[in-house]
Design a protein around this motif. Structure first.
Motif, mmCIF file in Angstrom:
data_model
loop_
_atom_site.group_PDB
_atom_site.id
_atom_site.type_symbol
_atom_site.label_atom_id
_atom_site.label_comp_id
_atom_site.label_asym_id
_atom_site.label_seq_id
_atom_site.Cartn_x
_atom_site.Cartn_y
_atom_site.Cartn_z
ATOM 1 N N VAL A 22 0.856 -1.245 0.134
ATOM 2 C CA VAL A 22 -0.077 -0.140 -0.057
ATOM 3 C C VAL A 22 0.807 1.498 0.140
ATOM 4 C CG1 VAL A 22 -1.683 1.210 1.208
ATOM 5 C CG2 VAL A 22 -1.849 -1.199 0.980
ATOM 6 N N LYS A 23 2.037 1.328 1.127
ATOM 7 C CA LYS A 23 2.542 2.863 1.292
ATOM 8 C C LYS A 23 4.000 2.658 0.012
ATOM 9 C CE LYS A 23 0.410 3.906 4.130
ATOM 10 N NZ LYS A 23 0.180 5.404 4.479
ATOM 11 N N GLN A 24 3.948 1.561 -0.697
ATOM 12 C CA GLN A 24 5.046 1.338 -1.270
ATOM 13 C C GLN A 24 5.224 2.935 -2.664
ATOM 14 O OE1 GLN A 24 5.685 -2.061 -4.282
ATOM 15 N NE2 GLN A 24 3.773 -0.762 -5.747
ATOM 16 N N THR A 25 6.505 3.337 -2.784
ATOM 17 C CA THR A 25 6.465 4.749 -4.007
ATOM 18 C C THR A 25 8.077 4.281 -5.082
ATOM 19 O OG1 THR A 25 8.238 5.544 -2.029
ATOM 20 C CG2 THR A 25 5.806 6.777 -2.432
ATOM 21 N N ASP A 26 8.659 4.853 -4.617
ATOM 22 C CA ASP A 26 10.095 4.257 -5.466
ATOM 23 C C ASP A 26 10.400 2.752 -5.532
ATOM 24 O OD1 ASP A 26 10.262 6.337 -5.716
ATOM 25 O OD2 ASP A 26 11.627 7.544 -4.663
ATOM 26 N N ASN A 27 10.713 1.809 -6.421
ATOM 27 C CA ASN A 27 10.971 1.214 -6.549
ATOM 28 C C ASN A 27 12.446 0.350 -7.064
ATOM 29 O OD1 ASN A 27 8.376 -0.937 -6.478
ATOM 30 N ND2 ASN A 27 7.612 0.378 -7.601
ATOM 31 N N GLU A 28 12.792 -0.607 -6.875
ATOM 32 C CA GLU A 28 14.638 -0.351 -6.783
ATOM 33 C C GLU A 28 14.318 -1.730 -7.136
ATOM 34 O OE1 GLU A 28 16.892 2.037 -4.098
ATOM 35 O OE2 GLU A 28 15.973 3.722 -4.029
ATOM 36 N N GLU A 29 16.463 -2.287 -7.406
ATOM 37 C CA GLU A 29 16.065 -3.806 -7.560
ATOM 38 C C GLU A 29 17.597 -4.155 -7.130
ATOM 39 O OE1 GLU A 29 15.199 -2.472 -10.719
ATOM 40 O OE2 GLU A 29 12.993 -2.977 -9.996
ATOM 41 N N GLN A 30 18.010 -4.755 -6.477
ATOM 42 C CA GLN A 30 19.281 -4.901 -5.745
ATOM 43 C C GLN A 30 19.714 -6.403 -5.251
ATOM 44 O OE1 GLN A 30 19.529 -2.369 -1.704
ATOM 45 N NE2 GLN A 30 19.280 -0.921 -2.574
ATOM 46 N N ILE A 31 20.774 -6.969 -5.235
ATOM 47 C CA ILE A 31 21.622 -8.082 -4.600
ATOM 48 C C ILE A 31 22.277 -7.413 -3.218
ATOM 49 C CG2 ILE A 31 23.016 -9.805 -5.662
ATOM 50 C CD1 ILE A 31 22.913 -8.929 -8.198
ATOM 51 N N TRP A 32 21.470 -8.523 -1.906
ATOM 52 C CA TRP A 32 22.857 -8.857 -1.000
ATOM 53 C C TRP A 32 23.280 -8.978 -1.316
ATOM 54 C CZ3 TRP A 32 18.799 -6.044 3.634
ATOM 55 C CH2 TRP A 32 18.786 -4.871 3.215
ATOM 56 N N LEU A 33 24.919 -9.435 -1.022
ATOM 57 C CA LEU A 33 26.132 -10.693 -0.962
ATOM 58 C C LEU A 33 26.171 -10.449 1.357
ATOM 59 C CD1 LEU A 33 27.822 -10.221 -3.910
ATOM 60 C CD2 LEU A 33 25.876 -11.953 -3.847
ATOM 61 N N VAL A 51 30.021 -10.132 7.918
ATOM 62 C CA VAL A 51 30.525 -8.996 6.252
ATOM 63 C C VAL A 51 28.993 -8.975 4.765
ATOM 64 C CG1 VAL A 51 32.503 -9.272 6.145
ATOM 65 C CG2 VAL A 51 31.785 -10.665 5.617
ATOM 66 N N ALA A 52 29.405 -8.071 4.599
ATOM 67 C CA ALA A 52 28.015 -7.343 3.223
ATOM 68 C C ALA A 52 28.118 -6.697 2.506
ATOM 69 C CB ALA A 52 26.670 -7.580 4.610
ATOM 70 N N LEU A 53 27.577 -6.712 1.420
ATOM 71 C CA LEU A 53 27.927 -5.957 0.524
ATOM 72 C C LEU A 53 26.363 -5.934 -0.508
ATOM 73 C CD1 LEU A 53 29.703 -4.283 -1.558
ATOM 74 C CD2 LEU A 53 30.632 -6.065 -2.858
ATOM 75 N N ARG A 54 25.992 -4.624 -1.130
ATOM 76 C CA ARG A 54 24.495 -4.542 -1.042
ATOM 77 C C ARG A 54 24.842 -3.601 -2.595
ATOM 78 N NH1 ARG A 54 21.339 -2.675 3.990
ATOM 79 N NH2 ARG A 54 21.730 -4.915 5.505
ATOM 80 N N THR A 55 23.730 -3.821 -3.971
ATOM 81 C CA THR A 55 24.281 -2.802 -5.119
ATOM 82 C C THR A 55 23.241 -2.378 -4.883
ATOM 83 O OG1 THR A 55 22.304 -5.095 -5.649
ATOM 84 C CG2 THR A 55 24.740 -5.025 -6.294
ATOM 85 N N LYS A 56 23.319 -1.377 -5.605
ATOM 86 C CA LYS A 56 22.755 -0.069 -5.464
ATOM 87 C C LYS A 56 21.375 0.292 -6.611
ATOM 88 C CE LYS A 56 22.886 5.193 -5.889
ATOM 89 N NZ LYS A 56 23.777 6.093 -5.931
ATOM 90 N N GLU A 57 21.277 -0.261 -7.559
ATOM 91 C CA GLU A 57 19.727 -0.551 -7.931
ATOM 92 C C GLU A 57 19.920 -0.973 -9.824
ATOM 93 O OE1 GLU A 57 18.714 3.608 -8.840
ATOM 94 O OE2 GLU A 57 20.915 4.140 -9.819
ATOM 95 N N ASN A 58 18.639 -1.493 -10.218
ATOM 96 C CA ASN A 58 19.112 -2.277 -11.712
ATOM 97 C C ASN A 58 19.773 -4.050 -10.955
ATOM 98 O OD1 ASN A 58 16.759 -0.389 -12.717
ATOM 99 N ND2 ASN A 58 18.960 0.772 -13.395
ATOM 100 N N PHE A 59 20.026 -4.565 -10.070
ATOM 101 C CA PHE A 59 20.479 -5.132 -9.723
ATOM 102 C C PHE A 59 22.417 -4.766 -9.636
ATOM 103 C CE2 PHE A 59 16.179 -7.547 -10.692
ATOM 104 C CZ PHE A 59 15.899 -8.097 -9.261
ATOM 105 N N VAL A 60 22.827 -4.950 -10.812
ATOM 106 C CA VAL A 60 24.023 -4.683 -10.673
ATOM 107 C C VAL A 60 25.028 -3.665 -11.379
ATOM 108 C CG1 VAL A 60 24.181 -6.940 -12.299
ATOM 109 C CG2 VAL A 60 23.424 -5.523 -13.225
#
Length: 249
Positions: A22-33, A51-60
């Motif tokens: 219901v509340k969503q506005t901006d949609n993004e796609e990420q990968i979390w390792l 330890v963790a690393l995350r991408t920003k958007e469009n998965f890659v």
């Protein structure tokens, strides 16, 4: 009791997921390792490291964040643990600091407990975090000092075996999890609710102690302004590495 517990977990997940939609506005796609290690040295003491690393958007596309989290663990029992830890986080360039990485120092305290049933395993934790995020002067420069706030996290994860050899090495289990984040402190005005993370996927049981987790996670987050939200579709790949050296000692 087990059926009631599963129904309650399912209802909780459905409620939080509906709220996010219901509340969503901006949609993004990420990968979390992520790599998570819990090592037990003796009957009472152990260590937590992840330890963790995350991408920003469009998965890659680019990176958004990276973390390192060491901690000291005290075992109340085999299934109940207290951890005192520290996180160093890198928030890579974003909208309000486009050309500079913002560092964050984050002490944390946690109680984690495990509950086992014949056909399901539960893991839960409460975590309290003290977040010291470096102030931003402009897109290209950090300012002196830090912004501070507290954050509380509650996480529940359930595993359901998918073979007759329940949770045995070289088998799979179904995993569902949900984690809720709540902010508080003088600097928090509009976003007491910080985010919700709803996960569904699988564990591959590498051996008796280690798991490879993979699946889909929906992250719904409210921004500090209060009227902006992020709905992040995430591919999550984590490795859980558990060592028990207490028996050898």
């Amino acid at each position: 009791m087990q059926k009631v517990l599963i129904l309650l977990i399912t209802f909780f997940f459905s409620f939080t997921y509906s709220f996010a939609q219901v509340k969503q506005t901006d949609n993004e796609e990420q990968i979390w390792l992520g790599y998570f290690n819990q090592t037990r040295f003796s009957k009472r003491w152990g260590m937590w490291t992840d330890v963790a690393l995350r991408t920003k958007e469009n998965f890659v596309d680019q990176y958004s964040q990276a973390f390192i989290r060491p901690g000291l663990t005290y075992y109340l029992t085999d299934d109940v643990k207290l951890t005192l830890g520290y996180t160093y986080a890198w928030h890579f360039p974003a909208d309000n600091h486009k050309n500079v990485t913002m560092p964050e120092h984050r002490p944390w305290q946690q109680i984690q407990w495990h509950t086992k049933y014949p056909k399901v395993k539960l893991m839960q934790w409460f975590r309290l975090e003290e977040r010291f995020r470096r102030k931003i002067k402009n897109d290209d420069e950090l300012a002196d000092g830090y912004n501070f706030n507290w954050r509380m996290r509650y996480n529940i994860l359930a595993q359901f075996p998918l073979s007759k050899n329940r949770f045995a090495p070289k088998t799979f289990s179904l995993v569902t999890a949900n984690e809720v984040f709540v902010n508080f402190g003088k600097k928090i005005v509009y976003n007491y609710f910080d985010q919700n993370r709803l996960f569904a996927g699988f564990h591959y049981h590498v051996n008796k102690h280690d798991n490879l987790q993979f699946g889909y996670m929906n992250v719904f987050q409210q921004q500090a302004a209060g009227n902006k939200y992020r709905n992040i579709h995430t591919v999550r790949l984590f490795y859980f590495h558990n060592l028990d050296l207490s028996k050898k000692n």
